[in-house]
Design a protein around this motif. Structure first.
Motif, PDB file in Angstrom:
ATOM      1  N   VAL A 131       0.422   1.595   9.682  1.00 43.75           N
ATOM      2  CA  VAL A 131      -0.107   1.228  10.999  1.00 43.75           C
ATOM      3  C   VAL A 131       0.723   0.084  11.563  1.00 43.75           C
ATOM      4  N   TYR A 132       1.137   0.208  12.812  1.00 40.98           N
ATOM      5  CA  TYR A 132       1.844  -0.873  13.498  1.00 40.98           C
ATOM      6  C   TYR A 132       0.826  -1.653  14.329  1.00 40.98           C
ATOM      7  N   THR A 133       0.836  -2.950  14.165  1.00 41.19           N
ATOM      8  CA  THR A 133      -0.088  -3.814  14.895  1.00 41.19           C
ATOM      9  C   THR A 133       0.708  -4.794  15.765  1.00 41.19           C
ATOM     10  N   GLY A 134       0.016  -5.438  16.687  1.00 46.34           N
ATOM     11  CA  GLY A 134       0.667  -6.410  17.560  1.00 46.34           C
ATOM     12  C   GLY A 134       0.815  -5.887  18.968  1.00 46.34           C
ATOM     13  N   ARG A 135       1.188  -6.768  19.868  1.00 45.73           N
ATOM     14  CA  ARG A 135       1.271  -6.412  21.290  1.00 45.73           C
ATOM     15  C   ARG A 135       2.347  -5.373  21.576  1.00 45.73           C
ATOM     16  N   SER A 155       3.927  -5.845  13.643  1.00 37.79           N
ATOM     17  CA  SER A 155       3.889  -5.862  12.186  1.00 37.79           C
ATOM     18  C   SER A 155       3.740  -4.432  11.691  1.00 37.79           C
ATOM     19  N   ARG A 156       4.368  -4.147  10.564  1.00 42.16           N
ATOM     20  CA  ARG A 156       4.215  -2.838   9.916  1.00 42.16           C
ATOM     21  C   ARG A 156       3.294  -3.025   8.717  1.00 42.16           C
ATOM     22  N   PRO A 175      -3.318  -3.027  -1.389  1.00 38.42           N
ATOM     23  CA  PRO A 175      -3.515  -4.448  -1.665  1.00 38.42           C
ATOM     24  C   PRO A 175      -2.282  -5.107  -2.257  1.00 38.42           C
ATOM     25  N   GLU A 176      -1.263  -4.311  -2.539  1.00 33.81           N
ATOM     26  CA  GLU A 176      -0.072  -4.812  -3.211  1.00 33.81           C
ATOM     27  C   GLU A 176       0.910  -5.375  -2.185  1.00 33.81           C
ATOM     28  N   ASP A 177       0.949  -6.688  -2.115  1.00 34.15           N
ATOM     29  CA  ASP A 177       1.856  -7.406  -1.225  1.00 34.15           C
ATOM     30  C   ASP A 177       1.510  -7.210   0.253  1.00 34.15           C
ATOM     31  N   MET A 178       0.253  -6.904   0.538  1.00 38.13           N
ATOM     32  CA  MET A 178      -0.183  -6.764   1.920  1.00 38.13           C
ATOM     33  C   MET A 178      -1.412  -7.657   2.138  1.00 38.13           C
ATOM     34  N   PRO A 179      -1.284  -8.741   2.909  1.00 38.43           N
ATOM     35  CA  PRO A 179      -2.422  -9.645   3.135  1.00 38.43           C
ATOM     36  C   PRO A 179      -3.616  -8.916   3.722  1.00 38.43           C
ATOM     37  N   VAL A 180      -4.808  -9.315   3.294  1.00 38.71           N
ATOM     38  CA  VAL A 180      -6.009  -8.625   3.740  1.00 38.71           C
ATOM     39  C   VAL A 180      -6.206  -8.767   5.239  1.00 38.71           C
ATOM     40  N   GLU A 229      -3.997  -8.711   7.549  1.00 36.14           N
ATOM     41  CA  GLU A 229      -3.182  -7.683   8.206  1.00 36.14           C
ATOM     42  C   GLU A 229      -3.780  -6.302   8.001  1.00 36.14           C
ATOM     43  N   ALA A 230      -4.315  -6.038   6.811  1.00 34.62           N
ATOM     44  CA  ALA A 230      -4.944  -4.745   6.565  1.00 34.62           C
ATOM     45  C   ALA A 230      -6.157  -4.552   7.463  1.00 34.62           C
TER      46      ALA A 230
END
Length: 342
Positions: free
Chosen positions: A207-211, A240-241, A246-251, A253-254
């Motif tokens: 999932v791509y997030t951000g403006r 952000s991509r 949970p592996e190396d991905m901050p919660v 951002e998830a």
């Protein structure tokens, strides 16, 4: 990998609702910082599987265990997994790590760690061996496959179709491994699509997030050519991509990715993690007891967020049943369109 053809894309049936699933790369322990080795086949972490399984089961979440050769040939691992599969909702699948999977005819190196780079005869032989080993060990023929290191190649679909697999989950949407000798999935989205008669691709969700999220994989690639471009864009809330792991991905951002996916109508979220992460010291993601606590806290927050917005867990059988009823974007059912037997 090229983008799938429009008429190969599948639309989840309305009755399926919005769902998610958790797939576990159930594999041997090895040093992620060292070269691949045929001798690295330990599976001591399987003692942690029952506790993790009970934790997810207590929250109504079935797990699909994608087992590789060291796991499927370890009596203790097989016994442990057989007990877990008695819940009636979890399932066993296949994951191929070529360097520890016979027959051994290739040189062990980074390039050959991607199964899709092997000669078609060797890739097919390794997959037949692994499929037969899992069938014998667990008493059921696996229906879902993932190439270790996302090593999907040009011959994989044909091999899997011939072995009776229903789903491939080797493609990681938006990721490019070509710099290491692997495949480039930047043109592959999150929607399932037909690979071959009876075989569907179920990509790992990105999932791509951000403006600037509408820029997606293409903009993310361009940012990679700029010094610290991706990091700056992420910190500024531009792009952000986010992989659902949970592996190396901050919660945080998830959770933002889940909100974004729900807002954009994404109907299925494909989560994953590596089984050795369930015990400290085996992966760079869970090095100690504090990391393991963070691992479970990540899942706790993510599952609560999914529950709040009505995204329900799905078992492998439920996913396959839904794909049997899936339609392409023109409203033609997969079965009517010649993809019966998914």
């Amino acid at each position: 990998m090229p983008a799938p053809a429009a008429d190969a894309l599948l639309r989840w049936p309305d009755a399926f609702g919005s769902r998610f699933a958790v797939f576990v790369d159930t594999e041997e322990e090895f040093d992620w910082g060292r070269p691949f080795s045929r001798e690295a086949r330990a599976t001591t972490h399987v003692r942690a599987l029952p506790e993790a399984h009970a934790w997810f089961a207590g929250r109504g979440v079935p797990l699909t265990y994608l087992a590789d050769h060291p796991v499927a040939t370890c009596p203790r691992a097989v016994e442990t997994l057989l007990a877990l599969l008695q819940d009636g909702r979890s399932a066993i699948g296949t994951q191929l790590h070529p360097w520890v999977n016979p027959p051994f005819k290739e040189t062990v190196n980074g390039y050959n760690s991607f199964a899709g780079n092997l000669a078609v005869e060797l890739e097919a032989a390794k997959l037949r061996t692994l499929t037969d080993t899992i069938t014998h060990a667990f008493g059921v023929r696996p229906r879902i496959y993932r190439a270790g290191r996302y090593g999907f190649g040009p011959n994989c679909a044909g091999i899997l179709s011939g072995l009776g697999y229903r789903i491939d989950s080797s493609m990681r949407s938006g990721y490019d491994y070509s710099g290491e000798g692997g495949a480039d999935f930047t043109q592959v989205g999150n929607q399932p699509f037909r690979l071959a008669p009876g075989l569907t691709e179920l990509p790992l969700t990105t999932v791509y997030t951000g403006r600037l999220r509408r820029g997606g994989a293409r903009l993310y690639q361009r940012l990679g050519t700029l010094h610290r471009g991706r990091g700056i864009a992420s910190r500024l809330g531009l792009l952000s991509r986010v992989a659902l792991t949970p592996e190396d991905m901050p919660v945080a951002e998830a959770l933002e990715a889940i909100r974004t996916a729900a807002g954009e109508g994404l109907r299925f979220l494909h989560f994953s993690f590596h089984s050795p992460s369930l015990e400290p010291g085996h992966t760079p993601y869970v090095r100690d007891a504090a990391d393991l606590k963070r691992f479970y806290r990540w899942w706790g927050e993510v599952l609560s967020a999914l529950d709040r917005i009505g995204v329900r867990p799905a078992s492998l059988s439920e996913i396959i049943e839904a794909l049997d009823m899936a339609c392409d974007p023109r409203g033609i059912s997969a079965i009517a369109h010649g993809a019966g037997g998914l």
